[in-house]
Design a protein around this motif. Structure first.
Motif, PDB file in Angstrom:
ATOM      1  N   ARG A  74     -38.765  46.093 -81.188  1.00 22.91           N
ATOM      2  CA  ARG A  74     -37.532  46.166 -81.859  1.00 22.91           C
ATOM      3  C   ARG A  74     -36.820  47.344 -81.931  1.00 22.91           C
ATOM      4  NH1 ARG A  74     -36.047  41.367 -85.004  1.00 22.91           N
ATOM      5  NH2 ARG A  74     -37.397  39.751 -84.100  1.00 22.91           N
ATOM      6  N   PRO A  75     -36.252  47.949 -80.528  1.00 23.49           N
ATOM      7  CA  PRO A  75     -35.472  49.229 -80.375  1.00 23.49           C
ATOM      8  C   PRO A  75     -34.465  49.333 -81.249  1.00 23.49           C
ATOM      9  CG  PRO A  75     -35.272  48.041 -78.410  1.00 23.49           C
ATOM     10  CD  PRO A  75     -36.392  47.097 -79.415  1.00 23.49           C
ATOM     11  N   SER A  76     -34.133  50.370 -82.120  1.00 26.21           N
ATOM     12  CA  SER A  76     -32.952  50.718 -82.664  1.00 26.21           C
ATOM     13  C   SER A  76     -32.296  51.847 -82.228  1.00 26.21           C
ATOM     14  CB  SER A  76     -33.186  51.098 -84.189  1.00 26.21           C
ATOM     15  OG  SER A  76     -33.888  50.023 -84.825  1.00 26.21           O
ATOM     16  N   LYS A  77     -30.783  51.894 -82.083  1.00 23.35           N
ATOM     17  CA  LYS A  77     -30.208  52.949 -81.510  1.00 23.35           C
ATOM     18  C   LYS A  77     -30.442  54.434 -81.964  1.00 23.35           C
ATOM     19  CE  LYS A  77     -26.111  51.927 -80.110  1.00 23.35           C
ATOM     20  NZ  LYS A  77     -24.692  51.592 -80.052  1.00 23.35           N
ATOM     21  N   VAL A  78     -30.570  55.234 -81.067  1.00 22.12           N
ATOM     22  CA  VAL A  78     -30.715  56.880 -81.623  1.00 22.12           C
ATOM     23  C   VAL A  78     -29.529  57.362 -82.232  1.00 22.12           C
ATOM     24  CG1 VAL A  78     -31.654  59.214 -80.959  1.00 22.12           C
ATOM     25  CG2 VAL A  78     -32.701  56.880 -79.994  1.00 22.12           C
ATOM     26  N   LYS A  79     -29.502  57.967 -82.952  1.00 17.08           N
ATOM     27  CA  LYS A  79     -28.327  58.839 -83.693  1.00 17.08           C
ATOM     28  C   LYS A  79     -28.218  60.170 -83.611  1.00 17.08           C
ATOM     29  CE  LYS A  79     -28.433  55.036 -87.234  1.00 17.08           C
ATOM     30  NZ  LYS A  79     -28.622  54.660 -88.814  1.00 17.08           N
ATOM     31  N   PHE A  80     -26.966  60.509 -83.034  1.00 20.92           N
ATOM     32  CA  PHE A  80     -26.788  61.826 -82.750  1.00 20.92           C
ATOM     33  C   PHE A  80     -25.480  62.505 -83.853  1.00 20.92           C
ATOM     34  CE2 PHE A  80     -28.416  60.104 -79.088  1.00 20.92           C
ATOM     35  CZ  PHE A  80     -29.149  61.182 -78.578  1.00 20.92           C
ATOM     36  N   TYR A  81     -25.728  63.454 -84.457  1.00 19.54           N
ATOM     37  CA  TYR A  81     -24.895  64.246 -85.275  1.00 19.54           C
ATOM     38  C   TYR A  81     -24.539  65.722 -85.007  1.00 19.54           C
ATOM     39  CZ  TYR A  81     -25.665  60.134 -88.244  1.00 19.54           C
ATOM     40  OH  TYR A  81     -25.862  58.896 -88.772  1.00 19.54           O
ATOM     41  N   ALA A  82     -23.442  66.173 -85.012  1.00 18.00           N
ATOM     42  CA  ALA A  82     -22.991  67.512 -84.832  1.00 18.00           C
ATOM     43  C   ALA A  82     -22.946  67.937 -86.396  1.00 18.00           C
ATOM     44  CB  ALA A  82     -21.736  67.699 -84.225  1.00 18.00           C
ATOM     45  N   THR A 108     -28.287  67.319 -84.686  1.00 15.21           N
ATOM     46  CA  THR A 108     -29.435  66.584 -84.860  1.00 15.21           C
ATOM     47  C   THR A 108     -29.595  65.282 -84.319  1.00 15.21           C
ATOM     48  OG1 THR A 108     -28.610  65.649 -86.815  1.00 15.21           O
ATOM     49  CG2 THR A 108     -29.911  67.741 -87.247  1.00 15.21           C
ATOM     50  N   ILE A 109     -30.959  64.819 -83.883  1.00 14.02           N
ATOM     51  CA  ILE A 109     -31.166  63.505 -83.068  1.00 14.02           C
ATOM     52  C   ILE A 109     -31.820  62.829 -84.073  1.00 14.02           C
ATOM     53  CG2 ILE A 109     -31.869  62.365 -81.258  1.00 14.02           C
ATOM     54  CD1 ILE A 109     -31.250  64.917 -79.585  1.00 14.02           C
ATOM     55  N   ARG A 110     -31.853  61.602 -84.558  1.00 15.09           N
ATOM     56  CA  ARG A 110     -32.464  60.766 -85.175  1.00 15.09           C
ATOM     57  C   ARG A 110     -33.227  59.600 -84.275  1.00 15.09           C
ATOM     58  NH1 ARG A 110     -36.295  60.344 -89.083  1.00 15.09           N
ATOM     59  NH2 ARG A 110     -36.417  58.391 -90.174  1.00 15.09           N
ATOM     60  N   ASN A 111     -34.478  59.612 -84.575  1.00 21.27           N
ATOM     61  CA  ASN A 111     -35.012  58.381 -83.743  1.00 21.27           C
ATOM     62  C   ASN A 111     -35.466  57.578 -84.930  1.00 21.27           C
ATOM     63  OD1 ASN A 111     -36.502  56.543 -82.389  1.00 21.27           O
ATOM     64  ND2 ASN A 111     -38.102  58.093 -81.655  1.00 21.27           N
ATOM     65  N   ILE A 206     -23.641  61.582 -74.464  1.00 21.59           N
ATOM     66  CA  ILE A 206     -23.570  61.398 -76.007  1.00 21.59           C
ATOM     67  C   ILE A 206     -22.209  62.282 -76.162  1.00 21.59           C
ATOM     68  CG2 ILE A 206     -24.014  62.367 -78.172  1.00 21.59           C
ATOM     69  CD1 ILE A 206     -26.420  61.478 -75.586  1.00 21.59           C
ATOM     70  N   GLU A 207     -21.062  61.808 -76.708  1.00 23.18           N
ATOM     71  CA  GLU A 207     -19.749  62.587 -76.914  1.00 23.18           C
ATOM     72  C   GLU A 207     -19.528  62.758 -78.411  1.00 23.18           C
ATOM     73  OE1 GLU A 207     -16.685  60.164 -75.076  1.00 23.18           O
ATOM     74  OE2 GLU A 207     -17.891  59.935 -73.018  1.00 23.18           O
ATOM     75  N   CYS A 208     -19.422  63.934 -78.485  1.00 19.94           N
ATOM     76  CA  CYS A 208     -18.775  64.689 -79.750  1.00 19.94           C
ATOM     77  C   CYS A 208     -17.437  65.120 -80.086  1.00 19.94           C
ATOM     78  CB  CYS A 208     -19.642  65.577 -80.326  1.00 19.94           C
ATOM     79  SG  CYS A 208     -21.414  65.319 -80.323  1.00 19.94           S
ATOM     80  N   ARG A 228     -20.522  62.153 -86.519  1.00 17.68           N
ATOM     81  CA  ARG A 228     -21.428  61.435 -85.661  1.00 17.68           C
ATOM     82  C   ARG A 228     -20.909  61.285 -84.479  1.00 17.68           C
ATOM     83  NH1 ARG A 228     -24.026  55.542 -87.172  1.00 17.68           N
ATOM     84  NH2 ARG A 228     -25.171  55.445 -85.454  1.00 17.68           N
ATOM     85  N   CYS A 229     -21.790  61.455 -83.387  1.00 27.45           N
ATOM     86  CA  CYS A 229     -21.329  61.279 -82.131  1.00 27.45           C
ATOM     87  C   CYS A 229     -21.639  59.797 -81.434  1.00 27.45           C
ATOM     88  CB  CYS A 229     -22.137  62.460 -81.156  1.00 27.45           C
ATOM     89  SG  CYS A 229     -21.988  64.231 -81.600  1.00 27.45           S
ATOM     90  N   GLY A 230     -20.738  59.706 -80.434  1.00 27.72           N
ATOM     91  CA  GLY A 230     -20.931  58.367 -79.842  1.00 27.72           C
ATOM     92  C   GLY A 230     -21.840  58.638 -78.739  1.00 27.72           C
TER      93      GLY A 230
END
Length: 233
Positions: A74-82, A108-111, A206-208, A228-230
């Protein structure tokens, strides 16, 4: 007694004309079917049919494996934040079109996945202004465990020739407001870890889109807001 003298033609029994035999040519100029060619044609058809069935079976099996893995992990999308950005210099010289900049960015990268780890084999951070790239830095590779938040730190500090043309008015607006619209993009090569399995490398981007205040001589034009980055696969 002497035989009487025969005058005229002698008519005996009629002789039938010789019989004529006709050969009707077949199609293809009279060539008959070659058994070897027929066997080769049948063999080729059988081979093509078998290959098609094998390919269909492989596709079905791979699809079933992918579906099972998705249901299990059940993979979830990784989240990237500046999370923070510090801009202490961003000056464009109109005489030689040279941009002088000093930008530090924290991300930060949230897995969020429970069963999937991530290998970041390569990370390249590129900074853009008005669609033009003005700096590139390479970050260290690392492994991110499951349900983990990792940090990245990138520093862009140098000078670069930038020709804005008609977009110089946008730079003047940003300079007057003290907040610059800078885009940072991360180009990655990653692998996913499923237990003992490793996926092939994929290349997400990843685009910020950032609005960064200028902090010069201890005077800040505002505070940076976490963005939050795309994520583009």
């Amino acid at each position: 007694m002497p035989e009487p003298h025969l005058n005229g033609a002698y008519y005996g029994p009629s002789i039938p004309p010789p019989s004529k035999s006709y050969h009707r040519p077949g199609r293809g100029g009279g060539s008959s079917c070659n058994p070897f060619s027929c066997c080769c044609g049948c063999l080729c058809n059988c081979l093509l049919s078998c290959l098609f069935q094998i390919l269909c079976t492989i596709v079905v099996v791979l699809g079933a494996i992918i579906l099972v893995l998705w249901l299990v992990f059940r993979p979830s999308k990784v989240k990237f934040y500046a999370t923070d950005a510090s801009l202490t210099q961003f000056d464009l010289s109109t005489t030689n079109n040279t941009l002088y900049y000093n930008l530090a960015l924290n991300m930060t990268i949230r897995n969020p996945n429970k069963r999937i780890g991530i290998y970041y084999d390569s990370i390249e951070a590129r900074a853009f202004y008005q669609g033009q790239r003005f700096s590139t830095v390479t970050l260290d590779p690392f492994y991110q465990p499951r349900k983990n938040t990792s940090s990245l730190h990138a520093v862009f500090h140098s000078q670069q020739l930038v020709t804005l043309g008609d977009q110089i008015s946008n730079y003047n607006d940003d300079k007057n407001s003290g907040i610059y619209n800078i885009d940072v993009k991360l180009y990655m090569r990653i692998r996913l870890k499923f237990a003992i399995l490793r996926s092939p490398k994929v290349k997400p981007k990843i685009e910020c889109d950032l609005k960064i205040p200028l902090d010069s001589n201890g005077q800040s034009s505002g505070s940076f807001e976490s963005t939050r980055c795309g994520l583009d696969w």
